[in-house]
Design a protein around this motif. Sequence first.
Motif, mmCIF file in Angstrom:
data_model
loop_
_atom_site.group_PDB
_atom_site.id
_atom_site.type_symbol
_atom_site.label_atom_id
_atom_site.label_comp_id
_atom_site.label_asym_id
_atom_site.label_seq_id
_atom_site.Cartn_x
_atom_site.Cartn_y
_atom_site.Cartn_z
ATOM 1 N N ARG A 172 0.930 -1.354 0.464
ATOM 2 C CA ARG A 172 -0.331 -0.245 0.111
ATOM 3 C C ARG A 172 1.153 1.243 -0.281
ATOM 4 N N SER A 173 2.412 1.307 0.561
ATOM 5 C CA SER A 173 2.886 1.843 0.069
ATOM 6 C C SER A 173 4.136 2.277 -0.305
ATOM 7 N N CYS A 174 4.836 1.303 -1.694
ATOM 8 C CA CYS A 174 5.560 1.052 -2.413
ATOM 9 C C CYS A 174 5.608 2.436 -3.361
ATOM 10 N N ASN A 175 6.233 2.919 -3.793
ATOM 11 C CA ASN A 175 7.589 3.819 -4.863
ATOM 12 C C ASN A 175 7.517 3.204 -6.268
ATOM 13 N N ASP A 176 6.640 3.575 -7.184
ATOM 14 C CA ASP A 176 6.736 3.443 -8.436
ATOM 15 C C ASP A 176 8.255 4.334 -8.753
ATOM 16 N N VAL A 177 9.126 3.017 -9.635
ATOM 17 C CA VAL A 177 10.322 3.638 -9.925
ATOM 18 C C VAL A 177 10.931 3.481 -11.200
ATOM 19 N N VAL A 178 9.990 2.692 -12.112
ATOM 20 C CA VAL A 178 9.784 2.878 -13.574
ATOM 21 C C VAL A 178 9.350 1.943 -14.033
ATOM 22 N N LYS A 179 9.330 2.476 -15.226
ATOM 23 C CA LYS A 179 7.424 1.560 -16.037
ATOM 24 C C LYS A 179 8.186 1.776 -17.370
ATOM 25 N N THR A 180 7.154 0.341 -17.611
ATOM 26 C CA THR A 180 7.933 -0.014 -19.122
ATOM 27 C C THR A 180 7.349 1.518 -20.274
ATOM 28 N N ASN A 181 6.025 2.291 -20.299
ATOM 29 C CA ASN A 181 6.429 3.430 -20.988
ATOM 30 C C ASN A 181 7.035 4.659 -19.979
ATOM 31 N N THR A 182 7.708 4.795 -18.568
ATOM 32 C CA THR A 182 8.511 5.588 -18.909
ATOM 33 C C THR A 182 9.775 5.582 -17.837
ATOM 34 N N ALA A 183 10.947 5.974 -18.341
ATOM 35 C CA ALA A 183 12.222 5.059 -18.448
ATOM 36 C C ALA A 183 13.045 5.840 -17.298
ATOM 37 N N ASP A 184 13.653 5.974 -16.643
ATOM 38 C CA ASP A 184 14.542 5.712 -14.316
ATOM 39 C C ASP A 184 15.096 6.896 -15.378
ATOM 40 N N PRO A 185 15.064 8.244 -15.093
ATOM 41 C CA PRO A 185 16.039 9.142 -15.843
ATOM 42 C C PRO A 185 17.594 8.717 -14.886
ATOM 43 N N SER A 186 17.579 8.131 -13.932
ATOM 44 C CA SER A 186 18.377 8.360 -13.058
ATOM 45 C C SER A 186 19.381 7.199 -13.146
ATOM 46 N N GLY A 187 19.154 5.829 -14.513
ATOM 47 C CA GLY A 187 19.818 5.143 -15.119
ATOM 48 C C GLY A 187 20.176 4.316 -13.806
ATOM 49 N N LYS A 188 19.501 3.940 -12.417
ATOM 50 C CA LYS A 188 19.625 2.885 -11.713
ATOM 51 C C LYS A 188 18.806 1.901 -11.846
ATOM 52 N N TYR A 189 17.272 2.036 -12.305
ATOM 53 C CA TYR A 189 15.896 1.084 -12.240
ATOM 54 C C TYR A 189 16.368 1.098 -14.221
ATOM 55 N N SER A 190 16.228 -0.460 -14.772
ATOM 56 C CA SER A 190 15.381 -0.624 -15.672
ATOM 57 C C SER A 190 14.696 -1.840 -15.686
ATOM 58 N N ILE A 191 13.571 -1.398 -16.857
ATOM 59 C CA ILE A 191 12.664 -2.746 -17.265
ATOM 60 C C ILE A 191 12.766 -2.612 -19.035
ATOM 61 N N SER A 192 12.667 -4.445 -19.270
ATOM 62 C CA SER A 192 11.641 -4.190 -20.924
ATOM 63 C C SER A 192 11.236 -5.380 -20.635
ATOM 64 N N ASP A 193 10.125 -5.406 -21.422
ATOM 65 C CA ASP A 193 9.173 -6.785 -21.728
ATOM 66 C C ASP A 193 8.852 -7.452 -22.918
ATOM 67 N N ASP A 194 9.177 -8.922 -22.490
ATOM 68 C CA ASP A 194 9.513 -9.458 -23.653
ATOM 69 C C ASP A 194 7.633 -10.389 -23.959
ATOM 70 N N LYS A 195 6.857 -9.560 -24.721
ATOM 71 C CA LYS A 195 5.528 -9.823 -25.268
ATOM 72 C C LYS A 195 5.200 -10.817 -25.402
ATOM 73 N N ASN A 196 6.420 -11.723 -25.803
ATOM 74 C CA ASN A 196 6.423 -13.140 -26.675
ATOM 75 C C ASN A 196 6.731 -14.573 -25.930
ATOM 76 N N GLN A 197 6.895 -13.896 -24.766
ATOM 77 C CA GLN A 197 7.248 -15.331 -23.873
ATOM 78 C C GLN A 197 6.340 -14.754 -21.969
ATOM 79 N N PHE A 198 6.274 -13.836 -22.368
ATOM 80 C CA PHE A 198 4.794 -12.624 -21.218
ATOM 81 C C PHE A 198 5.839 -12.981 -20.136
ATOM 82 N N PHE A 199 6.849 -11.875 -20.063
ATOM 83 C CA PHE A 199 7.945 -11.483 -19.214
ATOM 84 C C PHE A 199 7.892 -10.210 -18.774
#
Length: 341
Positions: A58-85
């Motif tokens: 209930r109190s966690c903070n969003d740090v990176v999203k697939t539609n929004t990059a992390d400007p600090s470079g600490k976090y990155s995210i990628s979505d493989d839509k073929n294997q669903f992860f």
Amino acid sequence: MALCLRIIYIITGLTGVHSITTVSKVSVKTGKSISIPCLYESKYRNHVKYLCEGAKWRSCNDVVKTNTADPSGKYSISDDKNQFFFTVTINNLTNENTDYWCVVEINNGLDYGEHFQLSVTSGTPSLYVDHQMITGYIGESTTIRCHHSNSGEMKWCRLGRNCVTGSSGSIDGTTVTTYMSEPNVFTVTMSGLQSEDSGWYWCAKGDIQIPVYLTVTEKPITTTAHTFTGDRTITTFKNGQQRASFDLKILIIPLSVLIFIVIVVLFIWLILRNKQRKADSSATAMAGVEVAYAEVRPKKKHLGKVDQEVIYTNVGNIRRKSPEGEGKGTEVTYSTLATLH
């Protein structure tokens, strides 16, 4: 709005554990990076995914999203839509980076999230692998070494699939063998790899896990190119790797001897061939001449008291072939005039 949805999420007791699958606890070293896979249901293929930091949902903070990059470079995210992860990577880990949530955003509804924990240590992690990203080739085998210092059951699993806990087994038809190759090293070998074996796996010892991503491809055909630099040569493979160079001076003496022997043999062969041609020409010329031999013998003839010497001759024909062609010849007749005494 997101906070309100999470509060409702907790009140209703819905945590989304059946919608997202990930590891539960990973041991990592301070200052290093770690990649965590988050498996989701195929119906969420086109949904936004994100990483949320915090021990409480209930109190966690969003740090990176697939539609929004992390400007600090600490976090990155990628979505493989073929294997669903989707895969989240956390860099430059500190003791404060401990609790996170893999989340799938639900439009006009409650987001689904699954918690994982990082155990960050300044020493050696209690469970780690040599490489988190590995490559295997179709039809061949690949080996993963899981180093551990904690106690508990050892197993090898595919994310969202089954596990192998004994000395042998199979995952999706691929043979898996496990053994202790040396103290505190658990070795996993996957044999007869297929392209479908590509995906996230994890090695577990007790309650600690370490994810490993396996990429299975066709084995590339290796081509080589030789680069000569002075007295040395370097062999460069297609993938850019280089093999140790060697000294060309080592080859000079044997190559020189070999070339000399070849020249001598060729010279002798040419001489013998020339002699053979001359012999064949002489034999051909002699075969084309027909020779008739004449025998001449002197005889004395007695006529009364006077001896007369008579010379008798034989007349022969000599047939000589014409140089203009075979089968044609000129016949010559030779005669001898004898005198009687």
